[in-house]
Design a protein around this motif. Structure first.
Motif, short mmCIF file in Angstrom:
data_model
loop_
_atom_site.label_atom_id
_atom_site.label_comp_id
_atom_site.label_asym_id
_atom_site.label_seq_id
_atom_site.Cartn_x
_atom_site.Cartn_y
_atom_site.Cartn_z
N ALA A 172 25.03 7.21 -14.43
CA ALA A 172 25.54 5.85 -14.58
C ALA A 172 24.73 4.86 -13.73
CB ALA A 172 27.01 5.79 -14.19
N LYS A 173 24.28 5.32 -12.56
CA LYS A 173 23.49 4.45 -11.70
C LYS A 173 22.10 4.21 -12.28
CE LYS A 173 21.85 4.04 -6.92
NZ LYS A 173 21.82 4.69 -5.57
N LEU A 174 21.49 5.26 -12.84
CA LEU A 174 20.15 5.15 -13.40
C LEU A 174 20.14 4.51 -14.78
CD1 LEU A 174 18.76 8.68 -12.44
CD2 LEU A 174 18.04 6.50 -11.47
N ARG A 175 21.17 4.80 -15.56
CA ARG A 175 21.26 4.29 -16.94
C ARG A 175 22.64 3.66 -17.14
NH1 ARG A 175 16.85 5.78 -16.02
NH2 ARG A 175 15.49 7.20 -17.21
N PRO A 176 22.82 2.40 -16.68
CA PRO A 176 24.14 1.75 -16.69
C PRO A 176 24.82 1.72 -18.05
CG PRO A 176 22.56 0.47 -15.42
CD PRO A 176 21.78 1.53 -16.11
N HIS A 177 24.05 1.74 -19.14
CA HIS A 177 24.64 1.64 -20.48
C HIS A 177 24.75 2.99 -21.17
CE1 HIS A 177 24.27 -2.66 -19.97
NE2 HIS A 177 22.97 -2.55 -19.79
N ALA A 178 24.62 4.08 -20.36
CA ALA A 178 24.61 5.42 -20.96
C ALA A 178 25.98 5.86 -21.48
CB ALA A 178 24.11 6.44 -19.94
N ALA A 179 27.03 5.44 -20.82
CA ALA A 179 28.38 5.91 -21.18
C ALA A 179 29.02 5.05 -22.25
CB ALA A 179 29.26 5.96 -19.93
N GLY A 233 31.92 8.39 -23.36
CA GLY A 233 30.49 8.68 -23.22
C GLY A 233 30.22 10.17 -23.30
N ILE A 234 29.23 10.57 -24.10
CA ILE A 234 28.94 11.99 -24.28
C ILE A 234 28.39 12.62 -23.00
CG2 ILE A 234 28.55 11.75 -26.76
CD1 ILE A 234 25.55 12.05 -26.17
N ILE A 235 27.96 11.78 -22.03
CA ILE A 235 27.43 12.34 -20.78
C ILE A 235 28.52 13.06 -20.00
CG2 ILE A 235 25.62 10.60 -20.59
CD1 ILE A 235 27.33 9.25 -18.40
N HIS A 236 29.78 12.86 -20.36
CA HIS A 236 30.88 13.51 -19.66
C HIS A 236 31.20 14.90 -20.23
CE1 HIS A 236 31.88 9.86 -17.42
NE2 HIS A 236 31.75 9.19 -18.54
N TYR A 237 30.41 15.35 -21.23
CA TYR A 237 30.74 16.60 -21.93
C TYR A 237 29.53 17.54 -21.96
CZ TYR A 237 34.73 13.87 -23.54
OH TYR A 237 35.85 13.09 -23.58
N THR A 238 29.83 18.83 -22.00
CA THR A 238 28.80 19.85 -22.17
C THR A 238 29.26 20.87 -23.19
OG1 THR A 238 29.70 21.17 -20.34
CG2 THR A 238 27.93 19.64 -19.81
N TYR A 297 27.55 14.56 -11.42
CA TYR A 297 26.28 14.17 -12.03
C TYR A 297 26.39 12.89 -12.84
CZ TYR A 297 28.05 16.08 -16.44
OH TYR A 297 28.80 16.31 -17.57
N THR A 298 27.59 12.60 -13.36
CA THR A 298 27.75 11.37 -14.16
C THR A 298 27.56 10.12 -13.31
OG1 THR A 298 30.15 11.57 -13.83
CG2 THR A 298 29.26 12.41 -15.89
N ASP A 299 27.84 10.20 -12.01
CA ASP A 299 27.61 9.06 -11.13
C ASP A 299 26.13 8.74 -11.04
OD1 ASP A 299 30.30 9.07 -10.70
OD2 ASP A 299 30.22 9.83 -8.64
N VAL A 300 25.30 9.79 -10.97
CA VAL A 300 23.85 9.60 -10.90
C VAL A 300 23.34 8.98 -12.20
CG1 VAL A 300 21.63 10.78 -10.69
CG2 VAL A 300 23.57 11.51 -9.29
N SER A 329 17.94 13.42 -20.49
CA SER A 329 18.36 14.61 -21.23
C SER A 329 19.86 14.57 -21.52
CB SER A 329 18.01 15.87 -20.43
OG SER A 329 18.28 17.04 -21.17
N TYR A 330 20.67 14.20 -20.54
CA TYR A 330 22.11 14.09 -20.76
C TYR A 330 22.44 13.02 -21.78
CZ TYR A 330 24.61 17.32 -17.71
OH TYR A 330 25.17 18.45 -17.17
N ILE A 331 21.74 11.90 -21.73
CA ILE A 331 21.99 10.82 -22.68
C ILE A 331 21.70 11.28 -24.11
CG2 ILE A 331 21.16 8.55 -23.42
CD1 ILE A 331 20.71 7.92 -20.45
#
Length: 400
Positions: free
Chosen positions: A221-228, A246-251, A216-219, A100-102
């Protein structure tokens, strides 16, 4: 004659499975059920186990909490089982959270956990254990409305958890009981002391239970290494103001930590996952007026097909920390649209929109859905065109 849980038969002939998280609320529920003479079985779910999170204050469903739940069960003299739900929790909650974050959304894993692991998997386990009901420590109330059991906001609105339970189906609701809905938190803690439970002053769980230190970004990054993947930070007027990692760092609604310098305050107003763009703008651009929902659950009277042609007035809660506001609920074909009459700030796809029939303590929960798209244009005609790509008339409504 019905017992205190609304079921026929004596309490001692009624098997109650209590979902025990190791916290004060569920422990007191177990104590109440035992005191009233029910055949009580405590069940605790082991949902995850990753190092420092086990001992972290505010965590739940891990090592220390399992230990606390076991001690409470021993104190109360009830059987207690620990079920390993770690793999299904990872698949149904943590993996979805990362995806969802990705996709540029702001997920609410607590709702997903209730929707899948707790009120689906655990509920079936409770039935396998011969339970007549599954009882939890959530702060909501239930009561008969016509010929069906309905969900209402609790007496203590500061503890209201109805937003996180919108996905509860009618079948599940009929099997669930929430004894704390008519109490305040201080009253619950006093009961814990009365039952002589060691967890009477234990801190409430906070944040996301499976995210150590709240990062949450650590989780992800661990599950989806290429997400950021990096991309542009773009002003709503089209100017490129900088780059991000990486958009995962924003809300949506975020102001601090955007990573750019500007003369006026800027907020994150949109996350473009496909284009890897973070769109920013002034505060007024954050106001959302219309929503398109997916996976809508209805537990009000009748069905969604019974909605009037011009829509139904409800009170919609679009963020867990905001009060319900007046809204118009519409069904257009197979689509569910919500018009927020006065607008709401910082609404993000991936969050929930929950419907109530009125404001205040007596409000009934009618259901809710996941926000698929949030549109800033006002009025139903603009919403239809922006959200569905069709005009008001093309959707089958009379010209206004």
């Amino acid at each position: 004659m019905l017992n205190s849980l609304g079921l026929p038969g004596r309490p001692e002939d009624t098997r109650v499975v209590v979902a025990m998280s190791g916290g004060v609320d569920s422990s007191v529920v177990a104590g109440l059920m035992k005191r009233e003479g029910y055949d009580v079985v405590g069940v605790t779910l082991q949902l995850y186990d990753h190092g420092e999170a086990i001992q972290r204050k505010g965590a739940c469903c891990a090592g220390q909490d399992i230990h606390d739940a076991r001690r409470v069960a021993e104190k109360l003299g009830i059987p207690h089982y620990v079920l390993d739900y770690e793999s299904r929790f990872k698949e149904q909650v943590i993996e979805r959270f990362a995806d969802s974050y990705i996709n540029g959304e702001t997920p609410i894993p607590c709702v997903t956990c209730n929707q899948t692991v707790k009120f689906k998997d655990l509920l079936e386990t409770a039935k396998d254990l011969g339970a007549d009901v599954l009882v939890t420590g959530h702060y909501v109330r239930t009561g008969m409305e016509g010929n069906q059991l309905a969900m209402f906001r609790p007496v203590d609105l500061d503890r209201d958890q109805s937003y996180f339970l919108f996905a509860t189906t009618q079948e599940q609701l009929d099997f669930l009981r929430f004894p704390l809905g008519g109490m305040t938190k201080p009253e619950v803690r006093e009961l814990a002391r009365e039952f002589d439970l060691a967890i009477a002053d234990k801190h409430d769980s906070q944040d996301i239970c499976f995210v150590p230190q709240g990062r949450y970004t650590d989780v992800i990054a661990k599950l989806r290494p290429h997400a950021a993947e990096p991309g542009d930070i773009v002003h709503v007027d089209g100017r490129i103001l900088g780059q991000h990692n990486g958009i995962i760092h924003y809300t949506i609604g975020q102001r601090r930590g955007i990573g750019i310098s500007a003369g006026d305050p800027l907020y994150v107003v949109h996350l473009d996952a496909d284009g890897r763009r973070v769109i920013v703008g002034p505060k007024e651009v954050l106001t959302t007026h219309n929503l398109l929902l997916r996976e809508v659950n209805w537990i009000g009277s009748g069905t969604l097909d019974d909605l009037p042609e011009k829509g139904m007035t409800v009170y919609a809660k679009v963020r867990s920390t905001r009060p319900p506001i007046e809204a118009i609920l519409r069904k257009v074909g197979e689509n569910i649209l919500v018009e927020l009459v006065a607008g709401e700030m910082g609404v993000a796809p991936g969050q929930a929109c929950v419907f109530f029939d009125k404001e205040g303590q007596e409000a009934r929960v009618l259901g809710g859905g996941w926000i698929q798209r949030a549109e800033k244009q006002e009025g139903p005609e603009a919403a239809l065109k922006a959200l569905l790509g069709k005009s008001w008339e093309a959707a089958g409504f009379p010209a206004s």
